[in-house]
Design a protein around this motif. Structure first.
Motif, PDB file in Angstrom:
ATOM      1  N   GLU A  75       0.733   5.516   1.511  1.00 38.10           N
ATOM      2  CA  GLU A  75      -0.018   6.590   1.932  1.00 38.10           C
ATOM      3  C   GLU A  75       0.754   7.811   1.946  1.00 38.10           C
ATOM      4  O   GLU A  75       2.168   7.706   1.868  1.00 38.10           O
ATOM      5  CB  GLU A  75      -0.286   5.818   3.476  1.00 38.10           C
ATOM      6  N   GLN A  76       0.026   8.761   2.260  1.00 38.72           N
ATOM      7  CA  GLN A  76       0.883  10.055   2.461  1.00 38.72           C
ATOM      8  C   GLN A  76       0.774  10.356   3.966  1.00 38.72           C
ATOM      9  O   GLN A  76      -0.323  10.353   4.615  1.00 38.72           O
ATOM     10  CB  GLN A  76      -0.145  11.402   1.608  1.00 38.72           C
ATOM     11  N   ILE A 123       5.652  10.589   1.701  1.00 37.53           N
ATOM     12  CA  ILE A 123       5.021   9.367   1.128  1.00 37.53           C
ATOM     13  C   ILE A 123       5.761   8.075   1.635  1.00 37.53           C
ATOM     14  O   ILE A 123       6.820   7.940   1.611  1.00 37.53           O
ATOM     15  CB  ILE A 123       4.863   9.296  -0.434  1.00 37.53           C
ATOM     16  N   LYS A 124       4.737   7.341   2.131  1.00 34.96           N
ATOM     17  CA  LYS A 124       5.296   5.891   2.702  1.00 34.96           C
ATOM     18  C   LYS A 124       4.821   4.754   1.758  1.00 34.96           C
ATOM     19  O   LYS A 124       3.468   4.713   1.392  1.00 34.96           O
ATOM     20  CB  LYS A 124       4.712   5.849   4.086  1.00 34.96           C
ATOM     21  N   SER A 137       0.910  -1.005   0.078  1.00 34.30           N
ATOM     22  CA  SER A 137      -0.099   0.020  -0.023  1.00 34.30           C
ATOM     23  C   SER A 137       1.133   1.310  -0.035  1.00 34.30           C
ATOM     24  O   SER A 137       2.054   1.124   0.544  1.00 34.30           O
ATOM     25  CB  SER A 137      -0.914  -0.095   1.267  1.00 34.30           C
ATOM     26  N   GLN A 144      -2.040  11.876   6.082  1.00 35.55           N
ATOM     27  CA  GLN A 144      -3.367  12.028   5.260  1.00 35.55           C
ATOM     28  C   GLN A 144      -3.960  10.471   5.208  1.00 35.55           C
ATOM     29  O   GLN A 144      -5.037  10.379   4.837  1.00 35.55           O
ATOM     30  CB  GLN A 144      -3.111  12.541   3.903  1.00 35.55           C
ATOM     31  N   GLY A 145      -3.145   9.510   5.423  1.00 37.62           N
ATOM     32  CA  GLY A 145      -3.800   8.206   5.444  1.00 37.62           C
ATOM     33  C   GLY A 145      -3.341   7.647   4.187  1.00 37.62           C
ATOM     34  O   GLY A 145      -2.757   8.257   3.035  1.00 37.62           O
ATOM     35  N   GLU A 146      -4.006   6.454   3.876  1.00 33.68           N
ATOM     36  CA  GLU A 146      -3.703   5.664   2.428  1.00 33.68           C
ATOM     37  C   GLU A 146      -4.097   6.489   1.290  1.00 33.68           C
ATOM     38  O   GLU A 146      -5.326   7.117   1.441  1.00 33.68           O
ATOM     39  CB  GLU A 146      -4.627   4.471   2.524  1.00 33.68           C
ATOM     40  N   THR A 147      -3.583   6.334   0.300  1.00 30.77           N
ATOM     41  CA  THR A 147      -3.745   7.281  -1.029  1.00 30.77           C
ATOM     42  C   THR A 147      -3.727   6.189  -2.262  1.00 30.77           C
ATOM     43  O   THR A 147      -3.422   5.051  -2.278  1.00 30.77           O
ATOM     44  CB  THR A 147      -3.022   8.184  -1.288  1.00 30.77           C
ATOM     45  N   THR A 148      -4.070   6.615  -3.342  1.00 31.92           N
ATOM     46  CA  THR A 148      -4.284   6.101  -4.645  1.00 31.92           C
ATOM     47  C   THR A 148      -3.101   6.005  -5.383  1.00 31.92           C
ATOM     48  O   THR A 148      -2.458   7.244  -5.521  1.00 31.92           O
ATOM     49  CB  THR A 148      -5.522   6.274  -5.427  1.00 31.92           C
ATOM     50  N   TRP A 149      -2.521   4.987  -6.016  1.00 32.81           N
ATOM     51  CA  TRP A 149      -1.417   5.083  -6.805  1.00 32.81           C
ATOM     52  C   TRP A 149      -1.483   4.174  -7.987  1.00 32.81           C
ATOM     53  O   TRP A 149      -2.385   3.212  -7.834  1.00 32.81           O
ATOM     54  CB  TRP A 149      -0.145   4.717  -6.051  1.00 32.81           C
ATOM     55  N   ASN A 201       4.666   0.927   1.608  1.00 31.56           N
ATOM     56  CA  ASN A 201       4.459  -0.294   2.574  1.00 31.56           C
ATOM     57  C   ASN A 201       4.939  -1.430   1.727  1.00 31.56           C
ATOM     58  O   ASN A 201       4.190  -1.691   0.467  1.00 31.56           O
ATOM     59  CB  ASN A 201       3.224  -0.319   3.018  1.00 31.56           C
TER      60      ASN A 201
END
Length: 487
Positions: free
Chosen positions: A451-452, A482-483, A449, A455-460, A485
């Motif tokens: 995430e920003q 940006i993390k 996954s 901000q939480g999980e984001t789309t990519w 995982n």
């Protein structure tokens, strides 16, 4: 009790570290320092009282034709009637609150603190038995370094300190060129002593050559700091690379590293200009850095202003974004950022400085998990903008954009910092482009996954040009963390 040169040598003969580069190369960078990433530096002393131009006021006020020379005569009178020493009674530090300082630094996200114990001007900001010209006996009549150490430890930060005494060999010399309060005779322990001619363009050798008397005094002053305040790290400004200092810096380093072993905590020395053998301490790059990650650990020191290390009324401040970009860039390349703040002469910290530090702290509270305790990734940076290697490179106003990325790894994840999102809603990480046998990407694994941070999980989506990540930049266009995982 002052530790003598003979006692220092005898102590080193009995310790694991000897006063030679071969023995000192056993040095290892303290683990806490590698994890800390961000520290605060402060320049505060007599030179802050006039609040004019920069911290070299004590030298420049005696150079005929310099702005400081003219300013001093107009403001305080001729140098033979009002010399640099006459600032001492004016330096009362009536608003100095060490715990308030350190609480501000902790709020900024700093993990260690480096106050300057003695600058080139020769005024000691600590209690000393070597010279009466110190803050405990004169001026504020307080043990500034001692109080700051207590406050630093109360806040749970690492206490370090800096000594800039080496340059004092020549720093006050220009006052001998005209009628001033700097004159013969002088003896060891006097405030202006020895005021020898300034060695222009002679950083490695000089005439007159520093005397044994002066070098012994330098060594004992630094050892006094070590014995009394037990700092976890030392920093030296330039001129210790001078030929005369070679045996003395080796004795000092051996004493300090041995003392750390005796007291049960690791120590280290930050040095510039190859003042020590490369593997015997921590390389420091003043107002600069490196183009890529290095296999050795290093530090950059810079200030929140481009034109001075101490507080003045003409500071040219950096933006908070410039500082955050520097932090992300340095950490991605295996280094630490030591950020200088100059308190005002009365001991208060200016509102603008405080606001900047709070903004840095707010960003780190959200984005710090990819900073603190991190390590460089296989690729440190991508994008068109990058610093030139060397000192004094951060003064060139580089414009970073959404394509400029810095990478770290921590907690089993990869962190990517978009240095300046420029208000864009997407960022492309080219290191994660689609697999191509002719152009294999730096990363070719399975992503769980993205995430920003904050901000939480984001789309990519992985595309030929890279990983396209949806981001939400803030109004100030602070770097976006940006993390990534991994599965």
């Amino acid at each position: 009790m002052v530790t003598t040169v003979e006692e220092i040598k005898k102590y080193n003969e009995q310790g694991p570290f000897k006063a030679n580069w071969e023995s000192l190369s056993q040095f290892e960078v303290p683990k806490w320092f590698k994890q800390a990433k961000f520290g605060i530096f402060t320049h505060w002393g007599l030179y802050t009282v006039p609040e004019y131009r920069n911290e070299w006021y004590s030298r420049n006020m005696y150079i005929q034709g310099y702005p400081e020379y003219e300013h001093h005569r107009k403001t305080y009178g001729p140098q033979d009637k009002f010399g640099y020493k006459d600032f001492i009674p004016m330096f009362t530090a009536k608003k100095f609150d060490p715990q308030e300082w350190v609480d501000i630094f902790k709020r900024a996200g700093a993990k260690y603190y480096f106050p300057v114990a003695e600058h080139h001007d020769g005024f000691q900001m600590y209690r000393s038995e070597i010279s009466h010209y110190n803050a405990y006996e004169m001026g504020p009549k307080r043990d500034i370094i001692g109080e700051l150490k207590t406050a630093t430890q109360n806040a749970g930060l690492h206490f370090c300190t800096s000594n800039h005494r080496a340059e004092h060999w020549w720093f006050m010399s220009h006052g001998r060129e005209f009628k001033s309060d700097i004159h013969d005779p002088m003896k060891k322990g006097d405030f202006y002593w020895p005021a020898m001619p300034e060695p222009y363009n002679q950083a490695l050798f000089s005439d007159p050559y520093p005397t044994t008397e002066y070098l012994d005094d330098w060594l004992m002053r630094v050892v006094e700091i070590i014995d009394r305040y037990q700092p976890e790290m030392l920093y030296f400004d330039w001129w210790i690379q001078h030929d005369a200092f070679k045996p003395y810096i080796q004795q000092l380093a051996a004493y300090y590293y041995n003392k750390g072993r005796e007291l049960g905590f690791p120590t280290g020395i930050c040095f510039k200009y190859d003042g020590m053998a490369f593997d015997t301490g921590i390389t420091d790059v003043e107002r600069g850095g490196f183009a890529t990650a290095k296999p050795f650990y290093w530090q950059t020191d810079t200030a929140i202003a481009n034109n001075s290390w101490c507080y003045t009324n003409t500071l040219e401040y950096k933006s908070v974004n410039e500082i955050l970009i520097t932090l992300a860039d340095v950490v991605s390349k295996n280094g630490n950022l030591l950020l200088n703040v100059g308190p005002k002469a009365d001991g208060s910290i200016a509102d603008h400085d405080r606001q900047m530090l709070e903004e840095i702290g707010d960003w780190l509270a959200v984005n710090g998990e990819g900073i603190y305790g991190s390590s460089p990734w296989k690729l440190s940076n991508e994008g068109p903008t990058n610093i030139k290697e060397g000192m004094f490179q951060d003064l060139s106003a580089l414009h970073y954009g959404v394509k400029d990325i810095r990478y770290t790894v921590n907690h089993g994840s990869v962190y990517a910092y978009v240095l300046n999102p420029e208000g864009q809603k997407q960022a492309t990480l080219t290191a994660f482009h689609e697999f191509d046998e002719k152009n294999e990407p730096p990363f070719h694994g399975v992503i769980k996954s993205v995430e920003q941070l904050g901000q939480g999980e984001t789309t990519w989506q992985i595309k030929p040009e890279g990983m396209v990540v949806n981001i939400k930049p803030d109004a100030a266009n602070h770097p976006v963390g940006i993390k990534i995982n991994l599965k």
